[in-house]
Design an enzyme around this catalytic site. Structure first.
Site, short mmCIF file in Angstrom:
data_model
loop_
_atom_site.label_atom_id
_atom_site.label_comp_id
_atom_site.label_asym_id
_atom_site.label_seq_id
_atom_site.Cartn_x
_atom_site.Cartn_y
_atom_site.Cartn_z
N ASP A 321 43.18 38.21 40.06
CA ASP A 321 43.41 36.82 39.67
C ASP A 321 42.22 36.01 40.15
O ASP A 321 41.98 35.88 41.37
CB ASP A 321 44.70 36.32 40.31
CG ASP A 321 45.10 34.92 39.83
OD1 ASP A 321 44.22 34.17 39.36
OD2 ASP A 321 46.30 34.58 39.94
N HIS A 322 41.47 35.43 39.20
CA HIS A 322 40.23 34.74 39.57
C HIS A 322 40.47 33.36 40.17
O HIS A 322 39.52 32.69 40.60
CB HIS A 322 39.32 34.60 38.33
CG HIS A 322 37.87 34.71 38.65
ND1 HIS A 322 37.34 34.38 39.88
CD2 HIS A 322 36.81 35.12 37.90
CE1 HIS A 322 36.04 34.57 39.87
NE2 HIS A 322 35.68 35.02 38.68
N ARG A 323 41.72 32.93 40.24
CA ARG A 323 41.98 31.62 40.84
C ARG A 323 41.80 31.64 42.35
O ARG A 323 41.49 30.61 42.95
CB ARG A 323 43.41 31.15 40.49
CG ARG A 323 43.58 30.79 39.02
CD ARG A 323 45.02 30.44 38.69
NE ARG A 323 45.92 31.59 38.85
CZ ARG A 323 47.21 31.57 38.55
NH1 ARG A 323 47.76 30.45 38.08
NH2 ARG A 323 47.97 32.65 38.71
#
Length: 350
Positions: A321-323
């Protein structure tokens, strides 16, 4: 026995020449097309015994019914006994037209029914049309749609498996599987990179860390997919991991897993290496930060001390998850995992 080329036989039949009266000039006295052309038409006429129909191949056992796949299907549909049908196809093979004629029905007259286009093997019956999903398949489909809610990315790395393979060979007689060893290795790597074990919470705009390292492994079962969870995998000895994994797989196959045993994973592993898959990427499960896809360990050539040497490598791909997880985080996690599998394998059994 008359030995003649196929073309010579065809010409002889066309011109009414009995091959028994033709002298062969080919290898071993074989009659060639030229021999037939040079023979006098009618000088040795073929015997007229009436129409016998196509000649049956000598290698077909007596009693065998030769019929095309379409003919068999048409016979079953129209309740026609193929034993009562005279075949007009090559070598007396029963065609669909023969069956339909015997059933008193018109020929389909399709262009694909020409001998050149007719199938020469039995075509399997394939499923056709909609099939309702099972309850598990509906749940899996919903989970797959939920994976697209997070902006994810993937990072891959190749890992040499020489020492890992040696350890597995030692542990296999004790019942330890690759899945158990890989779960333990991943859990140890997570200890050094807890960010990949965390998930992003949209409501509070925060990163939710988890002190427990619960490794879920994707398992295919009839009618769906499930992810049994080895809880606190990093804290268990390898035999404990192995025993727990064996228990979970047994329950999964029997459909006896309770929700707490397949919904509490904090990090997931999907291994298709046993199917020979070299590399793939997995969809990120909803509510988690990472999933690791494991490919097969395959032989390759590397330069070792200046000399080409064969080694085995597997490619692993992490989806994150790139968040809250960045490229460097994923790369460093894979670096640590590679070190454990390549150099620190002893830690898996301590």
């Amino acid at each position: 026995r008359i030995v003649a080329s196929p073309l010579a036989k065809s010409l002889a039949e066309e011109r009414g020449i009995d091959l028994a009266g033709v002298v062969g000039t080919g290898p071993g006295g074989r009659i060639t097309a030229s021999d037939v052309e040079n023979a006098k038409p009618g000088a040795a006429p073929a015997k007229k015994e009436g129409k016998k129909g196509p000649v049956r191949p000598s290698n077909v056992p007596a009693g065998t019914i030769m019929a095309t796949p379409q003919a068999k299907k048409a016979a079953k549909k129209n309740r026609v006994d193929l034993k009562t049908v005279a075949g007009t196809g090559p070598f007396g093979r029963i065609t669909e037209d023969d069956v339909l004629l015997a059933a008193g029905k018109p020929s389909p007259s399709k262009a694909t029914d020409t001998p050149a286009m007719a199938p020469t093997r039995d075509i399997p019956e394939l499923p056709d049309g909609p099939v309702p999903l099972s309850g598990m398949q509906v749940a899996v489909a919903g989970n797959m749609m939920a994976t697209k809610a997070a902006p994810d990315f993937r990072v891959s790395r190749r890992i040499q498996t020489t020492k890992f393979d040696e350890l597995y060979a030692m542990m296999k007689p004790k019942g330890v599987t690759v899945s158990a060893l890989m779960s333990k290795a991943v859990a140890l790597a997570i200890e050094e990179h807890p960010i990949v074990n965390a998930h992003y919470d949209e409501a509070s705009k925060s990163i939710v860390y988890k002190k427990d390292i619960n490794i879920a492994n994707a398992v295919a079962i009839p009618g769906g997919l499930i992810t049994p969870v080895i809880k606190n995998c990093n804290a268990l000895p390898i035999m404990g991991v192995s025993d727990k994994w064996r228990e979970l797989v047994g329950k999964a196959k029997e459909g006896k897993l309770v929700p707490d045993e397949f919904t509490t994973g904090t990090f997931t592993i999907s291994n298709l290496g046993m199917f020979g898959v070299s590399q793939f990427g997995s969809l990120l499960p909803a509510g988690s930060g990472s999933i690791l896809a494991v490919g097969a360990a395959l032989p390759t050539v590397k330069m070792v001390n200046g000399a080409p040497t064969e080694v085995k490598e597997m490619e692993v791909t992490i989806t994150c998850d790139h968040r809250h997880i960045y490229g460097a985080d994923a790369a460093l996690f894979l670096k640590t995992l590679a070190e454990i599998l390549e150099e620190r394998t002893i830690e898996l059994v301590l």
